[in-house]
Scaffold this motif. Structure first.
Motif, PDB file in Angstrom:
ATOM      1  N   ILE A   7       0.855  -1.195   0.000  1.00  0.00           N
ATOM      2  CA  ILE A   7       0.000   0.000   0.000  1.00  0.00           C
ATOM      3  C   ILE A   7       0.884   1.236   0.000  1.00  0.00           C
ATOM      4  CG2 ILE A   7      -1.703   1.324   1.308  1.00  0.00           C
ATOM      5  CD1 ILE A   7      -2.777  -1.342   2.360  1.00  0.00           C
ATOM      6  N   THR A   8       0.586   2.155  -0.929  1.00  0.00           N
ATOM      7  CA  THR A   8       1.284   3.435  -0.996  1.00  0.00           C
ATOM      8  C   THR A   8       0.253   4.538  -1.178  1.00  0.00           C
ATOM      9  OG1 THR A   8       1.578   3.247  -3.402  1.00  0.00           O
ATOM     10  CG2 THR A   8       3.381   2.438  -2.011  1.00  0.00           C
ATOM     11  N   THR A   9       0.692   5.782  -0.939  1.00  0.00           N
ATOM     12  CA  THR A   9      -0.190   6.922  -1.140  1.00  0.00           C
ATOM     13  C   THR A   9       0.606   8.108  -1.664  1.00  0.00           C
ATOM     14  OG1 THR A   9      -1.955   8.262  -0.139  1.00  0.00           O
ATOM     15  CG2 THR A   9      -0.016   7.846   1.220  1.00  0.00           C
ATOM     16  N   HIS A  10      -0.121   9.047  -2.224  1.00  0.00           N
ATOM     17  CA  HIS A  10       0.458  10.269  -2.779  1.00  0.00           C
ATOM     18  C   HIS A  10      -0.575  11.373  -2.571  1.00  0.00           C
ATOM     19  CE1 HIS A  10       2.175  12.467  -6.557  1.00  0.00           C
ATOM     20  NE2 HIS A  10       2.659  12.968  -5.444  1.00  0.00           N
ATOM     21  N   VAL A  11      -0.183  12.467  -1.923  1.00  0.00           N
ATOM     22  CA  VAL A  11      -1.114  13.558  -1.632  1.00  0.00           C
ATOM     23  C   VAL A  11      -0.652  14.808  -2.371  1.00  0.00           C
ATOM     24  CG1 VAL A  11      -2.258  14.911   0.156  1.00  0.00           C
ATOM     25  CG2 VAL A  11      -1.501  12.577   0.668  1.00  0.00           C
ATOM     26  N   LEU A  12      -1.571  15.379  -3.157  1.00  0.00           N
ATOM     27  CA  LEU A  12      -1.297  16.622  -3.870  1.00  0.00           C
ATOM     28  C   LEU A  12      -2.220  17.708  -3.348  1.00  0.00           C
ATOM     29  CD1 LEU A  12      -0.975  15.259  -7.502  1.00  0.00           C
ATOM     30  CD2 LEU A  12       0.873  15.993  -5.980  1.00  0.00           C
ATOM     31  N   ASP A  13      -1.651  18.862  -3.048  1.00  0.00           N
ATOM     32  CA  ASP A  13      -2.422  20.012  -2.588  1.00  0.00           C
ATOM     33  C   ASP A  13      -2.806  20.829  -3.819  1.00  0.00           C
ATOM     34  OD1 ASP A  13      -3.367  22.422  -1.598  1.00  0.00           O
ATOM     35  OD2 ASP A  13      -1.857  22.548  -0.015  1.00  0.00           O
TER      36      ASP A  13
ATOM     37  N   GLY B 209      -0.899  23.622  -5.904  1.00  0.00           N
ATOM     38  CA  GLY B 209      -0.310  22.976  -7.068  1.00  0.00           C
ATOM     39  C   GLY B 209       0.971  22.227  -6.772  1.00  0.00           C
ATOM     40  N   VAL B 210       1.199  21.897  -5.502  1.00  0.00           N
ATOM     41  CA  VAL B 210       2.428  21.180  -5.125  1.00  0.00           C
ATOM     42  C   VAL B 210       2.079  19.963  -4.271  1.00  0.00           C
ATOM     43  CG1 VAL B 210       3.847  23.268  -5.226  1.00  0.00           C
ATOM     44  CG2 VAL B 210       2.808  22.599  -3.059  1.00  0.00           C
ATOM     45  N   PRO B 211       3.017  19.020  -4.139  1.00  0.00           N
ATOM     46  CA  PRO B 211       2.787  17.872  -3.263  1.00  0.00           C
ATOM     47  C   PRO B 211       2.587  18.330  -1.818  1.00  0.00           C
ATOM     48  CG  PRO B 211       4.644  17.462  -4.719  1.00  0.00           C
ATOM     49  CD  PRO B 211       4.283  18.910  -4.872  1.00  0.00           C
ATOM     50  N   ALA B 212       1.777  17.577  -1.084  1.00  0.00           N
ATOM     51  CA  ALA B 212       1.483  17.882   0.322  1.00  0.00           C
ATOM     52  C   ALA B 212       2.540  17.233   1.211  1.00  0.00           C
ATOM     53  CB  ALA B 212       0.085  17.412   0.682  1.00  0.00           C
ATOM     54  N   GLN B 213       3.630  17.922   1.396  1.00  0.00           N
ATOM     55  CA  GLN B 213       4.733  17.424   2.208  1.00  0.00           C
ATOM     56  C   GLN B 213       4.396  17.559   3.692  1.00  0.00           C
ATOM     57  OE1 GLN B 213       8.410  19.530   1.604  1.00  0.00           O
ATOM     58  NE2 GLN B 213       9.528  18.289   3.068  1.00  0.00           N
ATOM     59  N   GLY B 214       4.766  16.552   4.492  1.00  0.00           N
ATOM     60  CA  GLY B 214       4.637  16.637   5.940  1.00  0.00           C
ATOM     61  C   GLY B 214       3.281  16.257   6.500  1.00  0.00           C
TER      62      GLY B 214
ATOM     63  N   ASP C 236      -6.989 -10.696  -2.549  1.00  0.00           N
ATOM     64  CA  ASP C 236      -5.908 -11.669  -2.382  1.00  0.00           C
ATOM     65  C   ASP C 236      -5.131 -11.917  -3.676  1.00  0.00           C
ATOM     66  OD1 ASP C 236      -7.778 -13.109  -3.771  1.00  0.00           O
ATOM     67  OD2 ASP C 236      -8.056 -14.648  -2.239  1.00  0.00           O
ATOM     68  N   ASP C 237      -5.243 -10.992  -4.647  1.00  0.00           N
ATOM     69  CA  ASP C 237      -4.537 -11.174  -5.919  1.00  0.00           C
ATOM     70  C   ASP C 237      -3.089 -10.667  -5.884  1.00  0.00           C
ATOM     71  OD1 ASP C 237      -4.815  -8.410  -5.984  1.00  0.00           O
ATOM     72  OD2 ASP C 237      -6.106  -8.380  -7.751  1.00  0.00           O
ATOM     73  N   GLY C 238      -2.668 -10.087  -4.757  1.00  0.00           N
ATOM     74  CA  GLY C 238      -1.291  -9.630  -4.613  1.00  0.00           C
ATOM     75  C   GLY C 238      -0.963  -8.308  -5.289  1.00  0.00           C
ATOM     76  N   ARG C 239      -1.959  -7.662  -5.899  1.00  0.00           N
ATOM     77  CA  ARG C 239      -1.708  -6.400  -6.604  1.00  0.00           C
ATOM     78  C   ARG C 239      -1.338  -5.273  -5.647  1.00  0.00           C
ATOM     79  NH1 ARG C 239      -6.722  -4.965 -10.154  1.00  0.00           N
ATOM     80  NH2 ARG C 239      -5.501  -3.081 -10.326  1.00  0.00           N
ATOM     81  N   HIS C 240      -0.477  -4.396  -6.134  1.00  0.00           N
ATOM     82  CA  HIS C 240      -0.122  -3.181  -5.414  1.00  0.00           C
ATOM     83  C   HIS C 240      -1.353  -2.285  -5.310  1.00  0.00           C
ATOM     84  CE1 HIS C 240       1.505   1.047  -5.594  1.00  0.00           C
ATOM     85  NE2 HIS C 240       2.000   0.588  -4.462  1.00  0.00           N
ATOM     86  N   VAL C 241      -1.540  -1.633  -4.170  1.00  0.00           N
ATOM     87  CA  VAL C 241      -2.681  -0.746  -3.948  1.00  0.00           C
ATOM     88  C   VAL C 241      -2.139   0.667  -3.712  1.00  0.00           C
ATOM     89  CG1 VAL C 241      -4.680  -0.246  -2.500  1.00  0.00           C
ATOM     90  CG2 VAL C 241      -4.031  -2.623  -2.953  1.00  0.00           C
ATOM     91  N   HIS C 242      -2.429   1.570  -4.650  1.00  0.00           N
ATOM     92  CA  HIS C 242      -1.993   2.960  -4.532  1.00  0.00           C
ATOM     93  C   HIS C 242      -3.230   3.828  -4.343  1.00  0.00           C
ATOM     94  CE1 HIS C 242       0.595   6.397  -4.911  1.00  0.00           C
ATOM     95  NE2 HIS C 242      -0.133   6.880  -5.901  1.00  0.00           N
ATOM     96  N   VAL C 243      -3.244   4.625  -3.256  1.00  0.00           N
ATOM     97  CA  VAL C 243      -4.407   5.442  -2.903  1.00  0.00           C
ATOM     98  C   VAL C 243      -3.997   6.913  -2.908  1.00  0.00           C
ATOM     99  CG1 VAL C 243      -6.225   5.830  -1.201  1.00  0.00           C
ATOM    100  CG2 VAL C 243      -5.232   3.545  -1.445  1.00  0.00           C
ATOM    101  N   PRO C 244      -4.184   7.610  -4.029  1.00  0.00           N
ATOM    102  CA  PRO C 244      -3.855   9.028  -4.090  1.00  0.00           C
ATOM    103  C   PRO C 244      -4.968   9.883  -3.475  1.00  0.00           C
ATOM    104  CG  PRO C 244      -3.835   8.011  -6.274  1.00  0.00           C
ATOM    105  CD  PRO C 244      -4.495   7.065  -5.333  1.00  0.00           C
ATOM    106  N   LEU C 245      -4.591  11.058  -2.972  1.00  0.00           N
ATOM    107  CA  LEU C 245      -5.546  12.027  -2.455  1.00  0.00           C
ATOM    108  C   LEU C 245      -5.241  13.378  -3.077  1.00  0.00           C
ATOM    109  CD1 LEU C 245      -7.860  12.372  -0.274  1.00  0.00           C
ATOM    110  CD2 LEU C 245      -6.050  13.323   1.194  1.00  0.00           C
ATOM    111  N   LEU C 246      -6.246  13.968  -3.711  1.00  0.00           N
ATOM    112  CA  LEU C 246      -6.153  15.336  -4.226  1.00  0.00           C
ATOM    113  C   LEU C 246      -6.886  16.217  -3.235  1.00  0.00           C
ATOM    114  CD1 LEU C 246      -7.019  14.591  -7.954  1.00  0.00           C
ATOM    115  CD2 LEU C 246      -4.753  14.836  -6.920  1.00  0.00           C
ATOM    116  N   LEU C 247      -6.225  17.260  -2.755  1.00  0.00           N
ATOM    117  CA  LEU C 247      -6.691  17.976  -1.592  1.00  0.00           C
ATOM    118  C   LEU C 247      -6.703  19.485  -1.799  1.00  0.00           C
ATOM    119  CD1 LEU C 247      -7.220  17.802   1.536  1.00  0.00           C
ATOM    120  CD2 LEU C 247      -4.741  17.926   1.793  1.00  0.00           C
TER     121      LEU C 247
END
Length: 113
Positions: A6-12, A16-21, A91-102
C-alpha cells in the motif's frame, strides 16, 4: 527505494504542489472496529512508499489523512479536519496505490496504479 503493498500520494491542489509533511495512518478492519497497523509522514514529493509492509491479507483497510494538521501548519483554514479513505485489498497480490487530491474545502481520491 522499495515500496510496500500500500502506498499513497497527496497533492495540494490549492497550491499545485505535493502535500509534504502530512501524517497518514493505515488501519485494518477488526470485527466492528479498526486496528492501526502503520503510520507515516508524506515526503517532499507528497508520497509514502512504505505503509503496512509487503504482505497484507485480503480485507478492508483505511487511510486516515490528517488534513487539519497539514493546513494548520500552513496557517490555512480548512473545512475537513481529516479525510478517511476506506478500500478493499484483495488476495490477488496487486499493489494498492491510494492518491488524495486535496484543497482546504474539497478532496477526491481514486484507485491509482
Amino acid at each position: 527505494m522499495t515500496t510496500s503493498r500500500i502506498t499513497t500520494h497527496v497533492l495540494d491542489s490549492s497550491t499545485g504542489v505535493p502535500a509534504q509533511g502530512m501524517h497518514v495512518e493505515l488501519a485494518g478492519r477488526e470485527g466492528n472496529g479498526w486496528r492501526q497497523l502503520d503510520a507515516g509522514i508524506t515526503d517532499v514529493d507528497g508520497r509514502i512508499m512504505r505503509l503496512g509492509g509487503d504482505d497484507l491479507p485480503a480485507g478492508e483497510y483505511r487511510l486516515r489523512f490528517d488534513t487539519g494538521g497539514y493546513f494548520r501548519a500552513r496557517n490555512a483554514v480548512t473545512f475537513y479536519p481529516e479525510a478517511i479513505v476506506t478500500f478493499i485489498v484483495t488476495d490477488d497480490g496487486r499493489h494498492v496505490h491510494v492518491p488524495l487530491l486535496l484543497s482546504p474545502f474539497a478532496y477526491s481520491t481514486y484507485r491509482g496504479s
